[in-house]
Design an enzyme around this catalytic site. Structure first.
Site, mmCIF file in Angstrom:
data_model
loop_
_atom_site.group_PDB
_atom_site.id
_atom_site.type_symbol
_atom_site.label_atom_id
_atom_site.label_comp_id
_atom_site.label_asym_id
_atom_site.label_seq_id
_atom_site.Cartn_x
_atom_site.Cartn_y
_atom_site.Cartn_z
ATOM 1 N N LYS A 109 0.853 -1.196 0.000
ATOM 2 C CA LYS A 109 0.000 0.000 0.000
ATOM 3 C C LYS A 109 0.894 1.253 0.000
ATOM 4 O O LYS A 109 1.480 1.595 1.027
ATOM 5 C CB LYS A 109 -0.927 0.036 1.223
ATOM 6 C CG LYS A 109 -2.007 1.111 1.048
ATOM 7 C CD LYS A 109 -2.457 1.794 2.291
ATOM 8 C CE LYS A 109 -1.559 2.857 2.819
ATOM 9 N NZ LYS A 109 -1.513 4.111 2.028
ATOM 10 N N CYS A 111 14.163 11.483 4.971
ATOM 11 C CA CYS A 111 14.350 11.156 6.392
ATOM 12 C C CYS A 111 15.780 11.431 6.850
ATOM 13 O O CYS A 111 16.027 11.683 8.026
ATOM 14 C CB CYS A 111 13.976 9.702 6.639
ATOM 15 S SG CYS A 111 14.862 8.568 5.551
ATOM 16 N N GLU A 128 11.053 1.618 9.506
ATOM 17 C CA GLU A 128 12.074 2.623 9.158
ATOM 18 C C GLU A 128 11.421 3.978 9.335
ATOM 19 O O GLU A 128 10.493 4.327 8.604
ATOM 20 C CB GLU A 128 12.534 2.423 7.714
ATOM 21 C CG GLU A 128 13.312 1.136 7.529
ATOM 22 C CD GLU A 128 14.091 1.136 6.219
ATOM 23 O OE1 GLU A 128 14.998 1.962 6.062
ATOM 24 O OE2 GLU A 128 13.773 0.317 5.366
HETATM 25 P P1 NDP Z 1 3.112 8.405 7.555
HETATM 26 O O1 NDP Z 1 3.519 7.657 8.763
HETATM 27 O O2 NDP Z 1 2.039 9.430 7.673
HETATM 28 O O3 NDP Z 1 2.640 7.425 6.412
HETATM 29 C C1 NDP Z 1 3.446 6.367 5.918
HETATM 30 C C2 NDP Z 1 2.560 5.308 5.317
HETATM 31 O O4 NDP Z 1 1.755 4.745 6.342
HETATM 32 C C3 NDP Z 1 1.602 5.853 4.258
HETATM 33 O O5 NDP Z 1 1.418 4.891 3.234
HETATM 34 C C4 NDP Z 1 0.336 6.039 5.050
HETATM 35 O O6 NDP Z 1 -0.805 6.022 4.243
HETATM 36 C C5 NDP Z 1 0.394 4.824 5.966
HETATM 37 N N1 NDP Z 1 -0.424 4.906 7.162
HETATM 38 C C6 NDP Z 1 -0.864 6.017 7.800
HETATM 39 N N2 NDP Z 1 -1.632 5.669 8.869
HETATM 40 C C7 NDP Z 1 -1.662 4.303 8.904
HETATM 41 C C8 NDP Z 1 -2.287 3.344 9.741
HETATM 42 N N3 NDP Z 1 -3.029 3.695 10.796
HETATM 43 N N4 NDP Z 1 -2.115 2.028 9.483
HETATM 44 C C9 NDP Z 1 -1.351 1.639 8.426
HETATM 45 N N5 NDP Z 1 -0.759 2.504 7.590
HETATM 46 C C10 NDP Z 1 -0.892 3.817 7.810
HETATM 47 O O7 NDP Z 1 4.444 9.046 6.962
HETATM 48 P P2 NDP Z 1 4.578 10.004 5.737
HETATM 49 O O8 NDP Z 1 3.951 9.382 4.539
HETATM 50 O O9 NDP Z 1 4.167 11.367 6.164
HETATM 51 O O10 NDP Z 1 6.155 9.959 5.475
HETATM 52 C C11 NDP Z 1 7.050 10.788 6.066
HETATM 53 C C12 NDP Z 1 7.735 10.072 7.237
HETATM 54 O O11 NDP Z 1 8.430 8.939 6.744
HETATM 55 C C13 NDP Z 1 8.785 10.952 7.895
HETATM 56 O O12 NDP Z 1 8.713 10.763 9.289
HETATM 57 C C14 NDP Z 1 10.082 10.375 7.356
HETATM 58 O O13 NDP Z 1 11.196 10.613 8.160
HETATM 59 C C15 NDP Z 1 9.754 8.921 7.275
HETATM 60 N N6 NDP Z 1 10.667 8.245 6.354
HETATM 61 C C16 NDP Z 1 11.599 7.374 6.871
HETATM 62 C C17 NDP Z 1 12.509 6.762 6.025
HETATM 63 C C18 NDP Z 1 13.516 5.781 6.541
HETATM 64 O O14 NDP Z 1 14.018 4.996 5.737
HETATM 65 N N7 NDP Z 1 13.857 5.787 7.807
HETATM 66 C C19 NDP Z 1 12.542 7.051 4.584
HETATM 67 C C20 NDP Z 1 11.506 7.962 4.186
HETATM 68 C C21 NDP Z 1 10.614 8.533 5.046
HETATM 69 P P3 NDP Z 1 -1.474 7.390 3.682
HETATM 70 O O15 NDP Z 1 -0.371 8.392 3.447
HETATM 71 O O16 NDP Z 1 -2.093 6.958 2.433
HETATM 72 O O17 NDP Z 1 -2.446 7.827 4.713
#
Ligand code: NDP
Length: 460
Positions: free
Chosen positions: A181, A290, A256
């Site tokens: 997803k 990130c 991650e």
């Molecule tokens: P989110 O945590 O908001 O979302 C990440 C994913 O999780 C999306 O697909 C989102 O869906 C989904 N999601 C949201 N709520 C739920 C839930 N309750 N249950 C299951 N899935 C859920 O992060 P962002 O998309 O805002 O991404 C940015 C974040 O990612 C930053 O904190 C960044 O640092 C981190 N990141 C970490 C990396 C690493 O390798 N350490 C690399 C890249 C980013 P939807 O958006 O469709 O609601």
């Protein structure tokens, strides 16, 4: 009800389940961040769609997992070839969907997506196994690595295809089948990938992609009893929720998460190289990586010179229309995210912080059509206390804070003074010092005198 001409021109995505494109009962609007206009409809999938995808993945598992790593690798290499053959189309789509520059999409996101399939399928061919002698009877313990079953993969919006393929590639190369997803805000390149998955000959059900929101589609996947493994990249808050939801099933979890990454710059650093790299590490991809630097600690004797030169370089880091090859930054992902990032600038000001360039000071020169896009100029802040939320929380935008330090111990303590520990950078020509400081920094990854040095990297 007949559709308006605007609705006719919108791109409408479909789920990819069991090797077939399947429409959904309801859809979510997806916006072009550079204009603020809706340009795409994304399936608003829920339990029903996730159940169907998991059933397809389960059915495909016995045959796919029984293939040899080499048989799987051949297909994954074909998929990588197809991505490379369609690189420009993917780059255009990724840039429009996410707001990133076309240059970043062309040189990082899409090449890396192809590379992910090559890397993991090849690495799987060379795996060795751990073996340890028992202390009696000449017996040996050894480890056999096996595919787990259906892997649930949840990826964020900042590097859409790169991070999605970073999950799909190892999972299927190892013989698992997957239900993925992507973020609802950046689904287009994942949908394009499904067509190539079909063409490459990945058997139906091995890769299933279900589009939709986190709380609905994501939650259905995370809490599905027949998905024993979840790989998630995203925010810490969502990771906590996923951990809770998957706990009743004792799932294997890979998380991650975010960062609040420090750069520690000593007086003997090569300032030319350091400033150029630290501007890039602070602002690349609109600061939406990130691993981006968001706290810069500079040894006091060079602080004034560093600040002046850093601000001058930050002002040259052009924010503009993503399709313009001279743009270094494009638009932020959404209106809500732009407002969130701006709220940290307002907070910094209210706490006596000094804004040296960017938000509130520099006007962006944007075409009329892009005036409603989610653009923000690169912003440099000083004069903020380490305990401020601005210094403690992940802002995830083109914003960085600079502060002086006096001693090595102080720099290490302040670098470690957040709850995150993703990455850090250390700058010094003293080889002993860089190794010593790197070891004391509580970060998973420490770069010394460089940043984001990986197999495929961007320098623009
Ligand atoms: P989110 O945590 O908001 O979302 C990440 C994913 O999780 C999306 O697909 C989102 O869906 C989904 N999601 C949201 N709520 C739920 C839930 N309750 N249950 C299951 N899935 C859920 O992060 P962002 O998309 O805002 O991404 C940015 C974040 O990612 C930053 O904190 C960044 O640092 C981190 N990141 C970490 C990396 C690493 O390798 N350490 C690399 C890249 C980013 P939807 O958006 O469709 O609601």
């Amino acid at each position: 009800m007949s559709k308006t001409s605007e609705e006719h021109s919108l791109l409408v995505l479909e789920n990819y389940i069991g090797g077939k494109f399947v429409s959904c009962r309801s859809y979510i609007d997806s916006y072009d961040p550079s204009t603020g206009e809706v340009y795409c409809k994304v399936p608003h999938s829920g339990k029903e769609e996730v159940d169907a995808a998991v059933a397809a993945a389960k059915e495909a598992f016995p045959e796919w997992s029984a293939r040899s790593p080499e048989q799987r690798a051949k297909i994954l290499h074909k998929l990588a070839d197809l991505i490379e053959a369609n690189l420009e189309e993917f780059a255009q789509a990724e840039s429009k969907d996410q707001g990133k520059t076309i240059t970043a999409a062309r040189t990082v996101d899409i090449p890396r997506a192809a590379y992910n399939f090559r890397f993991f399928s090849t690495s799987m061919l060379h795996h060795t196994t751990d073996c340890s002698p028992m202390d009696h009877m000449g017996c040996l313990n050894y480890t056999v690595r096996c595919p787990v079953g259906v892997a649930g993969l949840i990826s964020p919006w900042n590097l859409p295809l790169y991070l999605l393929t970073w999950k799909i590639a190892p999972a299927i190369a190892a013989g698992n089948t997957v239900v993925a997803k992507p973020s609802e805000m950046t689904s287009v390149t994942a949908w394009m990938l499904c067509k190539l998955i079909q063409q490459a000959g990945v058997p139906p059900g091995v890769v299933n992609i279900v589009f939709g929101s986190g709380p609905r589609a994501g939650d259905a996947l995370v809490s599905h009893p027949e998905v024993p493994l979840i790989s998630f990249t995203g925010s810490t808050a969502t990771a906590q929720r996923i951990t809770e939801r998957s706990a009743p099933y004792c799932k294997k979890l890979s998380l991650e998460l975010g960062g609040k990454n420090p750069a520690i710059i000593f007086a003997d650093a090569d300032l030319d190289q350091c400033i150029e790299t630290t501007v890039r590490s602070s602002f690349l991809n609109q600061g939406e990586i990130c691993l981006c630097t968001s706290r810069i600690y500079v040894e006091r004797s060079i602080y004034s010179e560093f600040l002046e030169r850093f601000v001058a370089a930050a002002k040259k880091w052009k924010t503009g229309v993503p399709s313009d090859p001279s743009s270094k930054n494009g638009a932020l992902i959404s209106k809500e995210h732009l407002e969130k990032v701006r709220s940290y600038i307002a907070l910094a000001k209210s706490e006596g912080g000094i804004i040296h360039c960017g938000e509130g000071l520099d006007q962006l020169d944007l075409p009329e059509h892009n005036k409603s896009g989610y653009f923000m100029p690169t912003t440099v802040i000083t004069g903020i206390s380490d305990s401020s939320r601005v210094m403690q929380e992940e802002i995830f935008g083109p914003v960085t804070c600079i502060s002086p330090f006096d001693t090595e111990d102080e720099a290490v303590a302040r670098g470690n003074g957040v709850r995150y520990g993703l990455s850090a950078t250390v700058w010094s020509k003293d080889v002993g010092k860089v190794h010593r400081v790197a070891q004391r920094l509580q970060a998973g990854l420490v770069w010394t005198n460089c940043w984001l040095v990986k197999s495929i990297t961007i320098k623009h």
